[in-house]
Design a protein around this motif. Structure first.
Motif, mmCIF file in Angstrom:
data_model
loop_
_atom_site.group_PDB
_atom_site.id
_atom_site.type_symbol
_atom_site.label_atom_id
_atom_site.label_comp_id
_atom_site.label_asym_id
_atom_site.label_seq_id
_atom_site.Cartn_x
_atom_site.Cartn_y
_atom_site.Cartn_z
ATOM 1 N N TYR A 145 0.854 -1.188 0.000
ATOM 2 C CA TYR A 145 0.000 0.000 0.000
ATOM 3 C C TYR A 145 0.890 1.238 0.000
ATOM 4 N N THR A 146 2.040 1.116 -0.690
ATOM 5 C CA THR A 146 3.019 2.202 -0.632
ATOM 6 C C THR A 146 3.515 2.639 -2.003
ATOM 7 N N GLY A 147 3.292 1.847 -3.041
ATOM 8 C CA GLY A 147 3.892 2.150 -4.338
ATOM 9 C C GLY A 147 5.321 1.672 -4.457
ATOM 10 N N GLU A 148 5.780 0.865 -3.495
ATOM 11 C CA GLU A 148 7.117 0.276 -3.554
ATOM 12 C C GLU A 148 6.999 -1.237 -3.654
ATOM 13 N N ALA A 149 8.081 -1.873 -4.045
ATOM 14 C CA ALA A 149 8.134 -3.333 -4.004
ATOM 15 C C ALA A 149 8.145 -3.784 -2.533
ATOM 16 N N GLY A 150 7.835 -5.050 -2.334
ATOM 17 C CA GLY A 150 7.896 -5.562 -0.962
ATOM 18 C C GLY A 150 6.955 -6.712 -0.763
ATOM 19 N N TYR A 151 6.802 -7.081 0.492
ATOM 20 C CA TYR A 151 5.938 -8.199 0.851
ATOM 21 C C TYR A 151 4.919 -7.767 1.895
ATOM 22 N N GLU A 152 3.764 -8.435 1.850
ATOM 23 C CA GLU A 152 2.869 -8.444 3.004
ATOM 24 C C GLU A 152 2.896 -9.882 3.513
ATOM 25 N N ILE A 153 3.237 -10.051 4.772
ATOM 26 C CA ILE A 153 3.519 -11.383 5.311
ATOM 27 C C ILE A 153 2.563 -11.700 6.454
ATOM 28 N N MET A 154 1.836 -12.785 6.306
ATOM 29 C CA MET A 154 1.005 -13.274 7.412
ATOM 30 C C MET A 154 1.835 -14.281 8.183
ATOM 31 N N VAL A 155 1.975 -14.015 9.479
ATOM 32 C CA VAL A 155 2.855 -14.824 10.314
ATOM 33 C C VAL A 155 2.055 -15.316 11.522
ATOM 34 N N PRO A 156 2.199 -16.573 11.908
ATOM 35 C CA PRO A 156 1.449 -17.063 13.056
ATOM 36 C C PRO A 156 1.715 -16.192 14.288
ATOM 37 N N ILE A 157 0.669 -15.926 15.053
ATOM 38 C CA ILE A 157 0.779 -14.997 16.177
ATOM 39 C C ILE A 157 1.945 -15.344 17.098
ATOM 40 N N ALA A 158 2.151 -16.640 17.347
ATOM 41 C CA ALA A 158 3.195 -17.041 18.289
ATOM 42 C C ALA A 158 4.585 -16.611 17.812
ATOM 43 N N ARG A 159 4.756 -16.474 16.519
ATOM 44 C CA ARG A 159 6.074 -16.106 15.991
ATOM 45 C C ARG A 159 6.184 -14.609 15.694
#
Lengths: 129, 362
Positions: free
Chosen positions: B188-202
């Motif tokens: 949501y920035t206009g840049e390359a990158g990742y959106e990462i879903m990570v388990p809450i515990a980690r």
């Protein structure tokens, strides 16, 4: 906790005033004010030679969040402005009592200083906010 | 107040916290502008765990989403491919905007806004009536957006060999479940990158490892200036249920063909399209002063309003999105007037996109 230097006087509208001698007073905005406003992006200063009246708006600090009027804490004539702020308005955030000063006023009536708050009174006023 | 699994991490990084629609979220960690520059020039990260993840699973999943969304999930053929769409109501207004990931024709994942969560879940379930689908909120993940020219390399340093392989050739707007992480090339920035879903515990450890990898924590303040520079809408500000997607620069997200695909709001949208709507345009003001949401705008064709406005840290002057009457005055290159601090100032009308991949697109 905001930094409120003891040796300065304050307006309830979050300006600080420092005596420089010969009736000249430096004015800026407090650490509390810059923290509330967030990153400064423009500062619109009065012109040297302008006559200002206590409690009248005479400058504008525009941050990422909002535009905010700055009020003359005392009556007098603008004798110097901080031209560094033209390109480096962030100094108001990083050094509000030092390099981030706004302008200097030649006071018309130094007795007006008595109407300003001391550090303790100003600290109390922002604690109530 | 709701807290994300990364709440303690924000406090450890001296975040200034604000109430964001019932969530205690970081607005900045000192300087919003420095955070903004970190994303444009290097790598920054955002806690977006407050956003809502919903899986849509079942025999009718594809048919349901083709009816629910104005964009057409039939365009999604490759596994993991994502699509941006609006959900439109019977009156042609925007219920919310979202990203949908396609795994197969019976299995999709949606990411919708946090401020509209209850409304969205009610809407998803209401529209699901008659379809063989299950709609399941996934609450076991935190979500971290890592964005910027160096974001992929820095985030990638935390990935296992299998995760690195899974994302190695991934194009923009894809997502993949790789071991414990769901990794998507969205943002949501206009840049390359990742959106990462990570388990809450980690999540907290993962955040700290990103910090050690040189990724700067960024708050909602920078998120807003970045998305606005990128010309991306914010729900509730640039559009809502009272606004047609056609008046919110979302016309490109409406898939009209095939003409026999019925979807929510279609008939009203067709009428709106035939009649014409207001337009969401970009504004640029190169002098001192900041265009802000709510300010009045005058064009050659009448009056409008700024929906989002800010100082652009990348450009060094103010930019805005404004909804104005269609016509010559809404075309790029036209001049409009904005009422700023009781004075009317001249601004330039541009396409609503200002910065991409660190550079001005004006």
């Amino acid at each position: 906790m905001s930094n409120v230097p003891n040796e300065l006087r304050y307006a309830s509208t979050h300006e600080w005033v420092r005596a420089e001698g010969d009736g000249i007073y430096t004015v800026g905005i407090t650490d509390h004010a810059q923290d509330l406003l967030g990153d400064m992006v423009f500062v619109d200063l009065p012109d040297v030679g302008d006559a200002v009246t206590q409690a009248d708006d005479c400058a504008v600090a525009e941050s990422v969040k909002a535009a905010s009027d700055i009020y003359a804490p005392i009556t007098g004539e603008i004798v110097e402005i901080n031209e560094q702020l033209e390109d480096s308005s962030e100094l108001v955030n990083s050094d509000p009592y030092g390099e981030g000063w706004l302008f200097k006023i030649k006071a018309e009536d130094e007795a007006e200083l008595e109407s300003l708050l001391d550090a303790e009174a100003y600290t109390n006023s922002i604690d109530e906010d | 107040m709701n807290k994300t699994p990364l709440h303690a991490a924000h406090l450890e990084s001296n975040a200034k916290m604000v109430d964001f629609f019932g969530w205690d979220m970081p607005i900045n960690y000192g300087s919003q502008i420095e955070e903004h520059h970190a994303v444009r020039q290097d790598a920054g990260m955002f806690d977006v765990s407050h956003m809502t993840i919903v899986d849509v699973i079942g025999a009718d999943a594809k048919a349901y989403l083709r009816f629910l969304l104005a964009n057409d999930v039939a365009k999604l053929e490759q596994k993991g491919k994502a699509l941006y769409s609006g959900m439109i109501n019977e009156d042609g207004g925007v219920v919310d905007d979202l990203i949908v990931y396609h795994f197969d024709q019976t299995n999709y994942r949606l990411v919708v806004n946090s401020a509209t969560k209850e409304k969205d879940l009610n809407w998803l379930n209401k529209v699901a009536n008659g379809f063989d689908v299950s709609i399941q909120e996934r609450t076991e993940f935190a979500m971290i957006a890592v964005q910027g020219p160096n974001a992929k390399a820095k985030a990638g340093s935390l990935f296992s060999a299998a995760q690195q392989e899974a994302v190695a050739d991934m194009k923009p707007f894809f997502g993949v479940q790789a071991e414990d992480l769901f990794i998507a090339t969205t943002g949501y920035t206009g840049e390359a990158g990742y959106e990462i879903m990570v388990p809450i515990a980690r999540a907290h450890d993962f955040w700290n490892e990103l910090l050690q990898a040189g990724v700067k924590p960024c708050g909602l303040g920078a998120r807003d200036t970045l998305r606005l520079e990128a010309g991306m809408n914010l729900y509730g500000q640039d559009m809502d249920e009272s606004v047609s997607p056609l008046a919110a620069n979302m016309g490109w997200t409406i898939t009209w063909e095939p003409s026999d695909r019925d979807f929510m709001g279609r008939s009203v949208l067709e009428q709106q399209k035939a009649q014409g709507t207001e337009k969401l345009v970009g504004l640029v003001f190169r002098d001192k002063g900041v265009l802000r949401a709510g300010l009045s705008v005058k064009t050659a064709d009448g009056e409008g309003k700024i929906t989002s406005g800010t100082f652009s840290p990348t450009l060094g002057f103010s930019i805005a999105m404004a909804r104005v009457p269609a016509g010559e005055g809404a075309k790029p290159g036209a001049t409009a007037q904005v009422e700023m601090r009781k004075k009317w100032v001249e601004v330039e009308v541009v396409k609503p996109s200002f910065v991409r991949n660190g550079k001005s697109v004006l």
